[in-house]
Design a protein around this motif. Structure first.
Motif, PDB file in Angstrom:
ATOM      1  N   ASP A  95       0.803  -1.251   0.059  1.00 33.14           N
ATOM      2  CA  ASP A  95       0.007  -0.109  -0.012  1.00 33.14           C
ATOM      3  C   ASP A  95       0.949   1.225   0.048  1.00 33.14           C
ATOM      4  OD1 ASP A  95      -2.103  -1.668   0.207  1.00 33.14           O
ATOM      5  OD2 ASP A  95      -2.518  -1.502   2.406  1.00 33.14           O
ATOM      6  N   CYS A  96       0.315   2.278  -0.455  1.00 32.82           N
ATOM      7  CA  CYS A  96       1.104   3.543  -0.577  1.00 32.82           C
ATOM      8  C   CYS A  96       0.879   4.415   0.728  1.00 32.82           C
ATOM      9  CB  CYS A  96       0.465   4.276  -1.952  1.00 32.82           C
ATOM     10  SG  CYS A  96       1.282   6.160  -1.973  1.00 32.82           S
ATOM     11  N   LYS A 122      -4.470   0.667  -2.331  1.00 32.67           N
ATOM     12  CA  LYS A 122      -4.060  -0.870  -1.964  1.00 32.67           C
ATOM     13  C   LYS A 122      -3.363  -1.274  -3.085  1.00 32.67           C
ATOM     14  CE  LYS A 122      -6.456  -0.457   1.900  1.00 32.67           C
ATOM     15  NZ  LYS A 122      -5.862  -0.417   3.137  1.00 32.67           N
ATOM     16  N   THR A 173      -0.784  -0.406  -4.503  1.00 34.67           N
ATOM     17  CA  THR A 173      -0.003   0.331  -5.655  1.00 34.67           C
ATOM     18  C   THR A 173       1.263   0.937  -5.613  1.00 34.67           C
ATOM     19  OG1 THR A 173      -0.978   2.537  -4.468  1.00 34.67           O
ATOM     20  CG2 THR A 173      -2.477   1.221  -5.998  1.00 34.67           C
ATOM     21  N   CYS A 181       4.179   5.080  -6.869  1.00 30.51           N
ATOM     22  CA  CYS A 181       2.819   4.694  -6.594  1.00 30.51           C
ATOM     23  C   CYS A 181       2.141   4.761  -7.938  1.00 30.51           C
ATOM     24  CB  CYS A 181       2.184   5.562  -5.513  1.00 30.51           C
ATOM     25  SG  CYS A 181       0.320   5.180  -5.399  1.00 30.51           S
TER      26      CYS A 181
END
Length: 208
Positions: free
Chosen positions: A15-16, A22, A24, A47
């Motif tokens: 997750d970022c 989610k 990414t 991201c």
């Protein structure tokens, strides 16, 4: 993970932390060999949702903390290679510019001309802001440095470039480059950026 030279490796990180996307966040890693120096890994975290990006450089061979310097006196000196990690500090003596590690610092592999271009772009933005604020002295100073940079690029003015890294992950590479080990005092005085320097227990006990 085993790094394979010459290939871009993609690693999914999850997750970022910026946008909360989610799954990414990913890292792209590229290992290449710099002649007369050794293997270097460039790593970029991206991201796919918000576009967040952060880059760093790591020297894959064990190198001690050093200070590298070069005197740029003619146009060919501008091609001196610059390997700068997030923990590297760059000094441009004659124009009084210091690029220190910070939260937004990025690592890169470039050359002296590329570093000067980064400084030039930053100065142009700063000059624009100062013009809006009516700070004539700051504008004049920025213009002086910009003029000096152009003369350096034309081989008309000298420039001393230094890079220091307490983790040994930054360097200058070229025929005219000089280097020496950093002293313990210098290592302690330098910023580490996002990293932490851990001293061996024995050194602490001995006051080292």
């Amino acid at each position: 993970m085993t790094e394979r030279q010459g290939e871009i490796q993609e690693i999914r990180l999850g997750d970022c932390p910026i946008c909360g996307g989610k799954g990414t966040l990913k890292a792209l890693q590229y290992v290449h060999d710099i002649p007369y120096f050794g293997k270097v890994m460039e790593s970029t975290i991206i991201c796919e949702r918000c576009g967040y990006r952060n880059a760093d450089v790591m020297i894959l061979e064990d190198r001690p903390p050093k200070l590298y310097s070069v005197k740029v006196e003619e146009e060919k000196d501008l091609f001196t290679r610059v390997v700068r990690s997030k923990s590297g500090t760059i000094e441009l003596e004659e124009i009084g510019v210091k690029i220190e590690p910070g939260p937004a610092a990025e690592g890169f592999v470039s050359n002296v001309e590329g570093v000067l271009e980064r400084v030039r772009e930053t100065l142009i933005m700063a000059k624009h802001f100062r013009e809006q604020e009516g700070d004539k002295e700051a504008v004049r100073k920025a213009e002086e440095i910009l003029d000096y940079i152009e003369e350096v690029k034309e081989g008309k003015k000298p420039l001393t470039v230094r890079i220091m890294d307490p983790l040994g992950n930054s360097a200058l590479i070229g025929e005219k480059v000089k280097s020496r080990l950093l002293t313990q005092e210098e290592i302690r005085s330098l910023s580490l950026g996002p990293y932490v320097l851990v001293e061996p227990e024995g050194d602490k006990e001995n006051g080292g």
